[in-house]
Motif scaffolding. Structure first.
Motif, short mmCIF file in Angstrom:
data_model
loop_
_atom_site.label_atom_id
_atom_site.label_comp_id
_atom_site.label_asym_id
_atom_site.label_seq_id
_atom_site.Cartn_x
_atom_site.Cartn_y
_atom_site.Cartn_z
N ASN A 43 0.82 -1.21 0.00
CA ASN A 43 0.00 0.00 0.00
C ASN A 43 0.86 1.26 0.00
O ASN A 43 0.56 2.23 -0.70
CB ASN A 43 -0.92 0.02 1.22
CG ASN A 43 -2.12 -0.89 1.11
OD1 ASN A 43 -2.95 -0.96 2.01
ND2 ASN A 43 -2.23 -1.62 0.01
N ASP A 44 1.93 1.24 0.79
CA ASP A 44 2.79 2.42 0.87
C ASP A 44 3.43 2.72 -0.49
O ASP A 44 3.51 3.88 -0.90
CB ASP A 44 3.87 2.21 1.93
CG ASP A 44 4.59 3.51 2.27
OD1 ASP A 44 3.94 4.44 2.77
OD2 ASP A 44 5.80 3.59 2.00
N ALA A 45 3.84 1.66 -1.19
CA ALA A 45 4.43 1.85 -2.52
C ALA A 45 3.40 2.43 -3.49
O ALA A 45 3.71 3.32 -4.29
CB ALA A 45 4.97 0.53 -3.03
N ASP A 46 2.17 1.95 -3.40
CA ASP A 46 1.11 2.44 -4.30
C ASP A 46 0.77 3.90 -4.01
O ASP A 46 0.55 4.69 -4.94
CB ASP A 46 -0.14 1.57 -4.16
CG ASP A 46 0.04 0.17 -4.73
OD1 ASP A 46 0.96 -0.02 -5.55
OD2 ASP A 46 -0.74 -0.72 -4.35
N ILE A 47 0.71 4.25 -2.72
CA ILE A 47 0.40 5.63 -2.36
C ILE A 47 1.52 6.56 -2.81
O ILE A 47 1.27 7.64 -3.37
CB ILE A 47 0.15 5.75 -0.84
CG1 ILE A 47 -1.13 5.01 -0.45
CG2 ILE A 47 0.05 7.22 -0.44
CD1 ILE A 47 -1.36 4.93 1.04
N LYS A 48 2.76 6.16 -2.58
CA LYS A 48 3.89 6.99 -3.01
C LYS A 48 3.89 7.19 -4.52
O LYS A 48 4.18 8.28 -5.01
CB LYS A 48 5.21 6.34 -2.56
CG LYS A 48 5.51 6.49 -1.08
CD LYS A 48 6.83 5.84 -0.72
CE LYS A 48 7.19 6.04 0.74
NZ LYS A 48 8.44 5.33 1.11
N ALA A 49 3.55 6.15 -5.25
CA ALA A 49 3.49 6.26 -6.71
C ALA A 49 2.43 7.27 -7.13
O ALA A 49 2.64 8.07 -8.04
CB ALA A 49 3.21 4.90 -7.34
N PHE A 50 1.28 7.25 -6.45
CA PHE A 50 0.22 8.22 -6.74
C PHE A 50 0.70 9.64 -6.46
O PHE A 50 0.50 10.55 -7.27
CB PHE A 50 -1.02 7.91 -5.91
CG PHE A 50 -2.17 8.85 -6.16
CD1 PHE A 50 -3.14 8.56 -7.11
CD2 PHE A 50 -2.29 10.04 -5.44
CE1 PHE A 50 -4.19 9.44 -7.35
CE2 PHE A 50 -3.34 10.92 -5.67
CZ PHE A 50 -4.29 10.61 -6.63
N LEU A 51 1.34 9.82 -5.31
CA LEU A 51 1.79 11.16 -4.92
C LEU A 51 2.87 11.70 -5.85
O LEU A 51 2.98 12.92 -6.06
CB LEU A 51 2.31 11.13 -3.48
CG LEU A 51 1.30 10.74 -2.39
CD1 LEU A 51 1.99 10.61 -1.04
CD2 LEU A 51 0.15 11.74 -2.32
#
Length: 319
Positions: A43-51
């Protein structure tokens, strides 16, 4: 609102996806549930990618045009390479989560990172994690799919909502109002506007509350903090809810002094219990000194401890 959670969290465990084996129609491959730690990493990787790949309309917030509605809008950096990504604006908070909160007994304790954006801080004060608030919000997945929202002021008691959501709300300040509009509606001005980007460990994790929210899905909430009730006393026992967070961990729902004496089908955390020690004497009567509730210079209640054992009367069934 659909993001309400029960004080006791009943989690529908995801048993996995079954796939039919081409060689044997009766054989199925069951994918086991994900662990808290592996989900947090994903999840953290996905959120960082979005940001990193999205921006918000920060220029409008910095210099609001006359007709600006103070709504956060996201866009792709790939389509607007001159824009600054969300990573330049978000802040973070690390929150410890246990698998027990989701009905698992595997003993996992994992730090989850909450990302939050303050587009406009607000001119009032910030609510606490124990307050009733007046909000407007919009919930979506990382792909932009909307699953919930309110475009008119809505009352929300923060301990009844997702941990990531509540912790994001308290980063913003309230505005001014309400102002009667003459048509049965009210409006607010200069309120806090922000966005929350939360991993599923601060949301629903393996549960899927609706078909619109997949299991293990990170969530985004755009939030307007219009107003709040200072020192909310949810159960009316004389103690502001935030002061019933006995262990001080920011989670009011895991503080239940009389859990051992309550029926197995009932779990009333102290902020929702008018007799916190189950001794038959209402809490509001046990916190009084000489017939009144007294407070210190910081506005905190001075709790009497009649038998001097270090446990206040209202939490001590044999005081």
């Amino acid at each position: 609102m659909k993001i309400n959670r029960l004080i006791v969290v009943f989690v529908a465990m995801v048993l996995g996806i079954s796939c039919r084996n081409d060689d044997d129609g009766d054989d199925r491959i069951v994918v086991p549930p994900q662990t808290l730690i592996e989900t947090a990493v994903e999840n953290d990787a996905d959120i960082k990618a979005f940001l990193e790949t999205h921006f918000y309309n920060y220029e409008e917030f910095e210099n609001p045009p006359a007709d600006f509605d103070f709504k956060i809008k996201f866009g792709l950096i790939s389509d607007n390479p001159e824009k600054l990504p969300l990573t330049n604006f978000v802040q973070t908070q690390v929150i410890r989560v246990t698998s027990l909160e989701f009905g698992r007994d595997d003993g996992e304790e994992v730090d989850q990172t909450l990302y939050y954006l303050i587009a406009r801080e607000g001119v009032g004060e910030s609510p606490t994690l124990g307050d009733r608030t007046v909000l407007q919000y919009e919930g979506s997945l990382l792909d932009g799919s909307l699953f919930d929202g309110s475009t008119s002021p809505l009352n929300q008691y923060l301990p009844g909502f997702l941990k990531g959501y509540a912790n994001g709300v308290v980063k913003l300040k309230s505005g001014t109002g309400p102002v009667e509009n003459g048509d049965g509606t009210v409006s607010y001005e200069d309120y806090g506007v922000g966005a929350i980007f939360m991993p599923s460990g601060l949301g629903y994790f393996s549960a899927s509350p609706s078909s619109a929210i997949p299991a293990y899905a990170p969530l985004i909430f755009k939030i307007d903090v219009l107003d709040f009730e200072e020192d909310t006393d949810f159960d009316g026992d004389g103690i502001p809810s935030i002061q019933e967070d006995i262990d001080g961990d920011g989670d009011l729902n895991n503080d239940n002094t009389d859990a051992d004496t309550e029926p197995s089908t009932i779990f009333l955390a102290n902020h929702n219990d008018t007799d916190d020690d189950e001794d038959g004497i209402p809490t509001i009567d046990e916190i009084k000194i000489d017939g009144e509730i007294k407070k210190d210079a910081n506005g905190l209640i001075i709790f009497p401890d009649t038998d001097g054992d270090g446990v206040p009367n209202h939490l001590d069934s044999d005081s």
